[in-house]
Design a protein around this motif. Structure first.
Motif, short mmCIF file in Angstrom:
data_model
loop_
_atom_site.label_atom_id
_atom_site.label_comp_id
_atom_site.label_asym_id
_atom_site.label_seq_id
_atom_site.Cartn_x
_atom_site.Cartn_y
_atom_site.Cartn_z
N PRO A 1 90.15 96.44 113.52
CA PRO A 1 89.26 96.89 114.61
C PRO A 1 88.64 98.25 114.29
O PRO A 1 89.32 99.17 113.86
CB PRO A 1 90.21 96.98 115.81
N GLY A 2 87.34 98.35 114.50
CA GLY A 2 86.65 99.61 114.23
C GLY A 2 86.31 99.85 112.78
O GLY A 2 85.71 100.87 112.43
N CYS A 3 86.67 98.92 111.91
CA CYS A 3 86.39 99.06 110.48
C CYS A 3 84.90 99.03 110.23
O CYS A 3 84.16 98.28 110.86
CB CYS A 3 87.07 97.93 109.71
N ARG A 4 84.43 99.88 109.32
CA ARG A 4 83.02 99.95 108.97
C ARG A 4 82.81 99.37 107.56
O ARG A 4 83.61 99.60 106.65
CB ARG A 4 82.54 101.40 108.98
N VAL A 5 81.72 98.62 107.40
CA VAL A 5 81.42 97.97 106.13
C VAL A 5 80.12 98.52 105.57
O VAL A 5 79.10 98.57 106.26
CB VAL A 5 81.30 96.44 106.30
N GLY A 6 80.17 98.96 104.32
CA GLY A 6 78.98 99.41 103.61
C GLY A 6 78.75 98.56 102.38
O GLY A 6 79.69 97.97 101.84
N MET A 7 77.53 98.47 101.95
CA MET A 7 77.22 97.73 100.72
C MET A 7 76.23 98.53 99.88
O MET A 7 75.22 99.03 100.38
CB MET A 7 76.62 96.36 101.03
N ILE A 8 76.55 98.68 98.58
CA ILE A 8 75.64 99.30 97.62
C ILE A 8 74.83 98.18 96.99
O ILE A 8 75.38 97.25 96.41
CB ILE A 8 76.42 100.07 96.54
N LEU A 9 73.50 98.26 97.13
CA LEU A 9 72.66 97.12 96.75
C LEU A 9 71.41 97.59 96.00
O LEU A 9 70.33 97.76 96.58
CB LEU A 9 72.25 96.35 98.01
N TRP B 1 77.41 91.68 91.81
CA TRP B 1 76.28 90.81 91.56
C TRP B 1 76.75 89.39 91.28
O TRP B 1 77.57 89.19 90.37
CB TRP B 1 75.43 91.30 90.39
N PRO B 2 76.26 88.40 92.05
CA PRO B 2 75.43 88.59 93.23
C PRO B 2 76.26 89.20 94.37
O PRO B 2 77.49 89.10 94.37
CB PRO B 2 74.97 87.18 93.56
N PRO B 3 75.61 89.84 95.34
CA PRO B 3 76.36 90.49 96.41
C PRO B 3 77.12 89.48 97.28
O PRO B 3 76.67 88.36 97.48
CB PRO B 3 75.27 91.19 97.23
N VAL B 4 78.28 89.90 97.74
CA VAL B 4 79.07 89.08 98.66
C VAL B 4 78.56 89.36 100.07
O VAL B 4 78.68 90.47 100.58
CB VAL B 4 80.57 89.42 98.56
N LEU B 5 77.99 88.34 100.70
CA LEU B 5 77.32 88.53 101.98
C LEU B 5 78.13 88.02 103.17
O LEU B 5 77.71 88.18 104.32
CB LEU B 5 75.96 87.82 101.96
N SER B 6 79.27 87.42 102.91
CA SER B 6 80.10 86.92 103.99
C SER B 6 80.77 88.07 104.73
O SER B 6 80.88 89.19 104.20
CB SER B 6 81.18 85.97 103.44
N ALA B 7 81.23 87.79 105.95
CA ALA B 7 81.92 88.81 106.73
C ALA B 7 83.24 89.17 106.06
O ALA B 7 83.90 88.32 105.45
CB ALA B 7 82.17 88.31 108.14
N VAL B 8 83.62 90.44 106.14
CA VAL B 8 84.92 90.86 105.61
C VAL B 8 86.02 90.31 106.50
O VAL B 8 85.92 90.33 107.74
CB VAL B 8 85.00 92.40 105.56
N ARG C 1 81.31 97.60 99.50
CA ARG C 1 81.14 96.50 98.57
C ARG C 1 80.01 96.78 97.57
O ARG C 1 79.01 97.40 97.92
CB ARG C 1 80.80 95.21 99.32
N GLN C 2 80.19 96.30 96.35
CA GLN C 2 79.12 96.27 95.36
C GLN C 2 79.44 95.19 94.36
O GLN C 2 80.57 95.10 93.87
CB GLN C 2 78.96 97.61 94.64
#
Length: 332
Positions: free
Chosen positions: A36-44, A22-29, A19-20
């Motif tokens: 299952p097993g999915c990884r979440v990254g954020m560029i901030l 403005w403003p950043p989305v902070l809710s759960a995906v 995710r990237q």
């Protein structure tokens, strides 16, 4: 496994979500998106020392890795309470093909090489140091005829009408300043403006990365920018290291690092421990983990580097061209 809630036509779920915004989305995906097993990254990218307090919990709970474009950003995350093992570095990149595609698009005006051009391009923001640029220019080169400043600004936030009025007075007084205010030029015109200059002048108070600075380096400009914990530490060399290798690497010889120190941000958009620049609606404020900080450049060193860069351009012109590509094949 097919899932009718999936956003993909195949019904599959994502393994990685980056995710990237403005403003950043902070809710759960959503689980329908991130299986299952999915990884979440954020560029901030962040420029004010500490994150908003309300962000730390969601970032910890919903994001596996928070990426910053600079080492400075990583420090911000850790200082704000994010586990260091859950931070990463993801530097911004530049489009070298687009930059060099216009290398011969324009020819300098007759007599242009008699004038050395400093240039800045960015928002009219206190953290960009527009007041530093104009105040130091007034002190050093206001009446000069062999040097000029091209100040290109776009969006405006943080300076008061009184402060902007003072900037306008400097520009009126100093005929060596060209202010392209709220000039939303094309990428091609922007590259031409930078390429037609000699020195990129960026005494910023804070940057998440500083992309225009790196673009200017790639175009072969000399660059003045602050170091001492700033984002520019990742690509500018400290004074001692620069002096040691300047004779061996052309790119290093064109960098003019300015000493700076961490300072509490007490100017808009900072207000106590709050930062007031968040949409919507209007300019919403957020309380930070600690008081917002940025960097203050040593004004004496700013002037010293301005004079050194000018002298080096003039000396280089006496012996030939001063325009070469900096970054290809050189480790800066």
């Amino acid at each position: 496994e097919e899932d009718m809630g999936s956003p993909f036509t195949t019904g599959w779920r994502a393994d990685v979500v980056l995710r990237q915004g403005w403003p950043p989305v902070l809710s759960a995906v959503s689980e329908s998106y991130c299986g299952p097993g999915c990884r979440v990254g954020m560029i901030l990218p962040w420029e004010f020392g500490f994150l908003p307090r309300s962000w730390v919990g969601p970032l910890t709970d919903h994001v596996d890795v928070v990426y910053g474009p600079s080492t400075y950003n990583q420090k911000v995350f850790v200082d704000s309470g994010i586990n260091p093992e859950r931070t990463g570095l993801l530097p911004a990149g530049i489009d070298c093909d687009a930059i060099h595609a216009r290398s011969n698009a324009t020819q300098p005006e007759e007599g242009a090489n008699d004038i050395v051009t400093f240039v800045f391009s960015g928002g009219l923001l206190p953290r960009k140091g527009i007041d530093i640029i104009l105040e130091e220019w007034k002190r050093v080169y206001c009446k000069a005829t062999d040097v000029r400043l091209v100040l290109h600004t776009t969006y405006e936030l943080g300076y008061s009408p009184k402060e902007i009025g003072a900037f306008e007075d400097i520009v009126k007084k100093c005929k060596s300043v060209v202010w392209k205010r709220q000039d939303w030029m094309s990428a091609e015109d922007h590259f031409d403006m930078i390429r037609g200059s000699d020195i990129y002048f960026a005494p910023f108070r804070s940057e998440g990365f500083g992309l225009p600075i790196v673009e200017a380096m790639e175009m072969g400009l000399r660059v003045i920018a602050p170091v001492g914990g700033t984002a520019a530490d990742d690509y500018m060399l400290g004074p001692k290291k620069r002096k040691k290798i300047a004779g061996k690497k052309k790119a290093a010889a064109k960098l003019y690092p300015v000493k700076s120190s961490t300072s509490r941000c007490s100017h808009e958009p900072c207000s106590g421990r709050k930062l007031c620049l968040f949409p919507p609606p209007g300019r919403r404020c957020e309380v930070l983990v600690q008081d917002p900080t940025w960097f203050e450049a040593d004004r004496n060193d700013v002037r010293k580097q301005m004079e050194a860069a000018l002298r080096d351009v003039q000396e280089a012109r006496g012996g030939g061209t001063d325009r070469v590509g900096n970054l290809d094949g050189e480790d800066v």
